[in-house]
Design a protein around this motif. Structure first.
Motif, PDB file in Angstrom:
ATOM      1  N   LEU A  55      75.993  51.325  81.101  1.00 38.39           N
ATOM      2  CA  LEU A  55      75.127  52.383  80.568  1.00 38.39           C
ATOM      3  C   LEU A  55      74.842  52.159  79.093  1.00 38.39           C
ATOM      4  O   LEU A  55      73.724  52.401  78.612  1.00 38.39           O
ATOM      5  CB  LEU A  55      75.781  53.754  80.780  1.00 38.39           C
ATOM      6  N   ALA A  56      75.857  51.688  78.354  1.00 42.04           N
ATOM      7  CA  ALA A  56      75.707  51.481  76.911  1.00 42.04           C
ATOM      8  C   ALA A  56      74.725  50.361  76.583  1.00 42.04           C
ATOM      9  O   ALA A  56      74.270  50.243  75.446  1.00 42.04           O
ATOM     10  CB  ALA A  56      77.068  51.195  76.278  1.00 42.04           C
ATOM     11  N   GLU A  57      74.386  49.534  77.568  1.00 48.01           N
ATOM     12  CA  GLU A  57      73.375  48.500  77.353  1.00 48.01           C
ATOM     13  C   GLU A  57      71.971  49.086  77.295  1.00 48.01           C
ATOM     14  O   GLU A  57      71.037  48.442  76.812  1.00 48.01           O
ATOM     15  CB  GLU A  57      73.453  47.461  78.476  1.00 48.01           C
ATOM     16  N   GLN A 249      77.762  56.050  88.428  1.00 46.47           N
ATOM     17  CA  GLN A 249      77.012  55.162  89.317  1.00 46.47           C
ATOM     18  C   GLN A 249      75.630  55.750  89.629  1.00 46.47           C
ATOM     19  O   GLN A 249      74.634  55.017  89.675  1.00 46.47           O
ATOM     20  CB  GLN A 249      77.788  54.934  90.612  1.00 46.47           C
ATOM     21  N   LYS A 250      75.562  57.048  89.817  1.00 48.75           N
ATOM     22  CA  LYS A 250      74.274  57.712  90.044  1.00 48.75           C
ATOM     23  C   LYS A 250      73.378  57.562  88.812  1.00 48.75           C
ATOM     24  O   LYS A 250      72.157  57.355  88.930  1.00 48.75           O
ATOM     25  CB  LYS A 250      74.494  59.201  90.360  1.00 48.75           C
ATOM     26  N   MET A 251      73.958  57.656  87.629  1.00 50.00           N
ATOM     27  CA  MET A 251      73.187  57.504  86.396  1.00 50.00           C
ATOM     28  C   MET A 251      72.626  56.085  86.269  1.00 50.00           C
ATOM     29  O   MET A 251      71.478  55.885  85.879  1.00 50.00           O
ATOM     30  CB  MET A 251      74.068  57.866  85.195  1.00 50.00           C
ATOM     31  N   LEU A 252      73.446  55.100  86.622  1.00 49.67           N
ATOM     32  CA  LEU A 252      72.973  53.717  86.583  1.00 49.67           C
ATOM     33  C   LEU A 252      71.844  53.498  87.581  1.00 49.67           C
ATOM     34  O   LEU A 252      70.856  52.802  87.291  1.00 49.67           O
ATOM     35  CB  LEU A 252      74.135  52.769  86.908  1.00 49.67           C
ATOM     36  N   ALA A 253      71.961  54.103  88.768  1.00 44.47           N
ATOM     37  CA  ALA A 253      70.907  53.963  89.762  1.00 44.47           C
ATOM     38  C   ALA A 253      69.589  54.567  89.266  1.00 44.47           C
ATOM     39  O   ALA A 253      68.506  54.009  89.512  1.00 44.47           O
ATOM     40  CB  ALA A 253      71.345  54.651  91.071  1.00 44.47           C
ATOM     41  N   LEU A 254      69.676  55.669  88.548  1.00 45.90           N
ATOM     42  CA  LEU A 254      68.468  56.284  88.009  1.00 45.90           C
ATOM     43  C   LEU A 254      67.827  55.409  86.932  1.00 45.90           C
ATOM     44  O   LEU A 254      66.599  55.365  86.797  1.00 45.90           O
ATOM     45  CB  LEU A 254      68.801  57.668  87.430  1.00 45.90           C
ATOM     46  N   LEU A 255      68.640  54.703  86.171  1.00 45.34           N
ATOM     47  CA  LEU A 255      68.087  53.789  85.167  1.00 45.34           C
ATOM     48  C   LEU A 255      67.337  52.640  85.832  1.00 45.34           C
ATOM     49  O   LEU A 255      66.337  52.157  85.300  1.00 45.34           O
ATOM     50  CB  LEU A 255      69.205  53.235  84.287  1.00 45.34           C
ATOM     51  N   ARG A 256      67.827  52.212  86.985  1.00 45.98           N
ATOM     52  CA  ARG A 256      67.192  51.080  87.656  1.00 45.98           C
ATOM     53  C   ARG A 256      65.898  51.512  88.330  1.00 45.98           C
ATOM     54  O   ARG A 256      65.063  50.688  88.651  1.00 45.98           O
ATOM     55  CB  ARG A 256      68.148  50.478  88.691  1.00 45.98           C
TER      56      ARG A 256
END
Length: 256
Positions: A55-57, A249-256
């Motif tokens: 996320l920090a990326e 993990q849900k937050m990362l999926a939203l970024l993608r």
């Protein structure tokens, strides 16, 4: 708090805030790391640290904790953009107050430090551990055989507390800070401005996190770990800190 974060309203709120490219801010104990019997044993799990690093990326990530900055940093397993310690009062990169004001804040605690020295035997007998974090003092009583009696001992010690100081409870801890010291709400608002973010998401679990929940802007997302406080001002909740990994993990999926 009305909804679990993993309900349709929670998912909608998470999607909305992630679209704003927010500051992501997290408490440490009880949020990113479980509450443990001995505070020195607290660590962020590898899986959680890896997700936070990812996320920090993409987004600014901050840790806003009651611990000292140099205490919490080695426990994270990743490098956040910002770490704010001592409940909002310790900002190593850009102090919120001039050095002379910080000195005044710590000096306000000196009389209490002297009182602690003279009461050291009684505190130890009650199973109370005192942690001096320079900007704040913490009275831990998780290891006390009789926690109720330990709390009475702490309250007796703090009776007639200098009006320049403020005390507040937590999970088997009583904290004392300067009454005019910045709190977590101040810290998160400052980090939103510093990171030039349009919004913030904050996750916490304890009484000292309520200053963020109470001061959050309507378009921010606030999440409390646990539903044990029906008066909490957080908008959503997770049942335990073990659900944090799924949330990330849900937050990362939203970024993608």
């Amino acid at each position: 708090m009305k909804h679990h974060l993993f309900t349709p309203p929670g998912q909608q709120a998470l999607e909305a805030v992630m679209q704003r490219r927010p500051l992501l801010a997290f408490d440490f104990d009880g949020t990113l790391a479980p509450i443990v019997t001995r505070p020195d044993d607290a660590r962020v799990a590898i899986g959680v640290a890896h997700r936070l690093e990812q996320l920090a990326e993409h987004l600014p990530v901050a840790i806003v904790t009651g611990r000292r900055v140099d205490d919490v940093a080695p426990r994270l397993g990743f490098d956040p953009h910002y770490i704010i310690g001592n409940h909002g009062a310790e900002d190593p990169e850009q102090p919120a107050l001039p050095p002379e004001v910080y000195i005044a804040l710590t000096d306000k605690l000196n009389a209490l430090r002297l009182k602690i020295e003279t009461s050291a035997e009684a505190l130890a007998s009650a199973g109370i551990q005192v942690e001096d974090k320079r900007h704040s003092l913490a009275f831990h009583y998780r290891l006390a055989r009789d926690r109720d009696a330990a709390l009475v001992t702490i309250e007796t010690l703090l009776r007639g507390l200098d009006p320049a100081l403020a005390s507040f409870g937590g999970k088997c801890v009583v904290n004392v800070v300067a009454a005019d010291a910045p709190d977590k709400g101040d810290a998160v608002a400052m980090l939103v401005a510093r990171s030039k973010s349009d919004a913030a998401m904050f996750v916490g679990d304890d009484l000292n996190d309520e200053s963020v929940f109470e001061s959050a802007q309507p378009h921010w997302l606030t999440v409390r770990i646990g539903r044990d406080d029906p008066l909490s001002r957080a908008r959503f909740y997770l049942d335990t800190h073990s659900e944090v990994a799924t949330m990330l993990q849900k937050m990362l999926a939203l970024l993608r």
